[in-house]
Write an enzyme that holds these catalytic residues in place. Structure first.
Site, mmCIF file in Angstrom:
data_model
loop_
_atom_site.group_PDB
_atom_site.id
_atom_site.type_symbol
_atom_site.label_atom_id
_atom_site.label_comp_id
_atom_site.label_asym_id
_atom_site.label_seq_id
_atom_site.Cartn_x
_atom_site.Cartn_y
_atom_site.Cartn_z
ATOM 1 N N SER A 152 0.792 -1.228 0.000
ATOM 2 C CA SER A 152 0.000 0.000 0.000
ATOM 3 C C SER A 152 0.828 1.285 0.000
ATOM 4 O O SER A 152 0.368 2.312 -0.475
ATOM 5 C CB SER A 152 -0.946 0.012 1.194
ATOM 6 O OG SER A 152 -0.226 -0.029 2.394
ATOM 7 N N HIS A 156 -5.641 -4.480 -1.434
ATOM 8 C CA HIS A 156 -5.524 -3.400 -2.429
ATOM 9 C C HIS A 156 -5.640 -3.947 -3.854
ATOM 10 O O HIS A 156 -5.015 -3.425 -4.777
ATOM 11 C CB HIS A 156 -4.207 -2.640 -2.242
ATOM 12 C CG HIS A 156 -4.216 -1.802 -1.008
ATOM 13 N ND1 HIS A 156 -4.830 -0.562 -0.959
ATOM 14 C CD2 HIS A 156 -3.729 -2.039 0.229
ATOM 15 C CE1 HIS A 156 -4.697 -0.066 0.255
ATOM 16 N NE2 HIS A 156 -4.044 -0.934 0.997
ATOM 17 N N LYS A 179 -12.501 -1.430 1.253
ATOM 18 C CA LYS A 179 -11.818 -0.598 0.252
ATOM 19 C C LYS A 179 -12.649 -0.622 -1.040
ATOM 20 O O LYS A 179 -13.685 0.037 -1.087
ATOM 21 C CB LYS A 179 -10.377 -1.068 0.058
ATOM 22 C CG LYS A 179 -9.539 -0.998 1.358
ATOM 23 C CD LYS A 179 -8.080 -1.199 1.113
ATOM 24 C CE LYS A 179 -7.281 -1.506 2.375
ATOM 25 N NZ LYS A 179 -7.327 -0.496 3.425
HETATM 26 N N1 PLP Z 1 -4.340 -5.577 4.807
HETATM 27 C C1 PLP Z 1 -3.864 -4.599 4.039
HETATM 28 C C2 PLP Z 1 -2.824 -4.922 3.010
HETATM 29 C C3 PLP Z 1 -4.333 -3.290 4.187
HETATM 30 O O1 PLP Z 1 -3.849 -2.296 3.430
HETATM 31 C C4 PLP Z 1 -5.328 -3.035 5.162
HETATM 32 C C5 PLP Z 1 -5.861 -1.678 5.374
HETATM 33 O O2 PLP Z 1 -5.225 -0.693 5.390
HETATM 34 C C6 PLP Z 1 -5.786 -4.095 5.947
HETATM 35 C C7 PLP Z 1 -5.277 -5.348 5.737
HETATM 36 C C8 PLP Z 1 -6.832 -3.872 6.984
HETATM 37 O O3 PLP Z 1 -8.091 -3.829 6.384
HETATM 38 P P1 PLP Z 1 -9.388 -3.508 7.246
HETATM 39 O O4 PLP Z 1 -9.602 -2.034 7.139
HETATM 40 O O5 PLP Z 1 -10.480 -4.318 6.637
HETATM 41 O O6 PLP Z 1 -9.075 -3.924 8.642
#
Ligand code: PLP
Length: 426
Positions: A212, A240, A271
């Site tokens: 990210s 993502h 997202k």
């Molecule tokens: N995994 C990744 C790669 C992320 O970028 C994010 C969120 O920023 C998450 C997990 C966490 O997602 P959630 O908002 O559903 O907890």
């Protein structure tokens, strides 16, 4: 008069608020100590310039937002709203219907009395979407990752994690008792070295599909080859990528031309898919069954609320109905990246709507983001320790809901501000 008696009287005659403020002068020693300790830590965060300022939106999440205390609206380039579903009329309507039909929430975890027909429906839809045997819903992808490793791995096993994996993977791994290895970002040689020397029973490689902060794509094909060579498993966090990356939105494995390469996929519903909240793990049915029985964030946390589940179901309909939004997102990504390149700026990452505009030093990144904000464009600067020292950047995230005019306006503004503050020579 004893303090307890005073308090009782005050509560009885309704002057609770006054009594609490009187109590403030006699604060508990533990709380005084805590304030001292935390004050030091907060000062440290400010000194390190890593203080998080939260802007308060007064509008729904969208490509145009209004912000408390600021005039006019801002073009928003910093949400994970890849397909524009956060405030999509059909998604909002579906959430409203879900609310009316199934209520606000379950007041229960799933296994007590928190499972409704739509939870089962969404799990089946997600498993089918990814072509996997089964899926399990969580309150978030953070929870999905927090509940995965501890449930499936024991001290006999080992986990191999990319150095830039998301915090939720790092924390999930911390909770498990398996042997832990970290390989340098996307470094297949180093990973192979670690795998070759491991005698563990289950070997689990885990990676973000798309990283990210950098917009880089994981080398899924190479990871699959190594997994096969060393009888290992591959888990991909596709937060993502799900819904928009790859021709039909099946995510990183589809983008890399190796659909089905992962053994386990964790992803978010917060997202591209609905943008509301929720996460899931999908993979072999025995794993999903185990998670339902032992995964702590699933067992000990409320079921996802019906409006959120209904919004995700509608989002999946939209994801599967047409390629139009994915196409628009690809065009926006291409136009933004080429526009900035033509303006003399460096955009890192691969062919992804996460576009880190690389600046170098932290103050310059802050100056660039502030200049954009002055021009009505909402972007955020990231610096150490979120990204390595000297690699400060302004991260831009594109949406299918951005119009070509929005993209042109952002490119123009970046070009102007970059010249003004000397990142690009005029
Ligand atoms: N995994 C990744 C790669 C992320 O970028 C994010 C969120 O920023 C998450 C997990 C966490 O997602 P959630 O908002 O559903 O907890």
């Amino acid at each position: 008069m004893a303090l307890r008696t005073q308090l009782l009287r005050a509560v009885c005659n309704g002057s609770q608020a006054r009594q609490f403020s009187e109590l403030k002068g006699k604060e508990r020693e533990g709380v005084i100590l805590l304030r001292d300790v935390l004050d030091d830590r907060l000062r440290e965060i400010k000194r390190a310039k890593t203080w998080k300022h939260e802007r308060v939106l007064t509008s729904p999440q969208d490509t145009k937002v209004t912000v408390q205390g600021a005039k006019g609206d801002f073009l928003n380039f910093c949400a994970n709203n890849y397909l524009g579903f956060s405030n999509h009329p059909e998604v909002v309507e579906a959430a409203r219907d879900g609310l009316k039909k199934y209520g606000a929430g379950l007041s229960s975890v799933r296994f007590i009395c928190g499972t409704q027909i739509i939870h089962k429906e969404l799990e089946q839809r997600l498993a089918k979407f990814h072509g996997r045997e089964d899926a399990i819903l969580y309150g978030s992808c953070f929870d999905a990752n927090a509940g995965l490793f501890e449930s499936m791995l024991t001290p006999e096993d080992a986990v191999f994690s990319d150095a830039l994996n998301h915090a939720s993977i790092i924390d999930g791994i911390r909770l498990c008792k398996a042997q832990k290895y970290r390989y340098p970002h996307r470094d297949l040689n180093e990973l192979e070295h670690l795998l070759a020397h491991s005698e563990s029973r289950i070997k689990l490689i885990v990676t973000d599909g798309v990283f990210s902060m950098d917009g880089t794509v994981s080398p899924i094909a190479g990871l699959r080859t190594l997994a096969d060579k060393y009888r290992a498993l591959l888990a991909v966090d596709d937060s993502h990528a799900t819904g928009f990356f790859g021709d039909t939105g099946r995510g990183t494995e589809e983008y890399c031309g190796v659909l089905g390469a992962a053994d386990i996929i964790c992803s978010t519903l917060g997202k591209a898919v609905s943008g509301a909240a929720g996460g899931y793990t999908t993979g072999p049915k025995e794993l999903v069954t185990l998670l339902r029985n032992v995964s702590r964030p699933y067992l000990f946390s409320n079921a996802p609320p019906p409006p959120v589940v209904a919004a995700s179901l509608k989002s999946l309909d939209l994801v599967e109905q047409s390629d139009d939004l994915r196409q628009r997102l690809r065009e926006n990504t291409r136009n933004f990246r080429s526009g900035l390149k033509a303006a003399g700026l460096t955009v890192a990452g691969d062919d992804h709507p996460i576009c880190p505009v690389m600046v170098g030093e932290a103050p310059l990144a802050v100056e660039l983001a502030s200049g954009m904000l002055e021009r009505g464009i909402y972007v955020v600067a990231f610096s150490y320790p979120v990204v390595p020292k000297g690699l400060a950047r302004v991260r831009v995230q594109l949406s299918a809901a951005h119009t070509p005019e929005d993209i042109n306006r952002a490119v123009q503004a970046f070009s102007e501000v970059a010249r003004k503050i000397g990142i690009v020579k005029s």
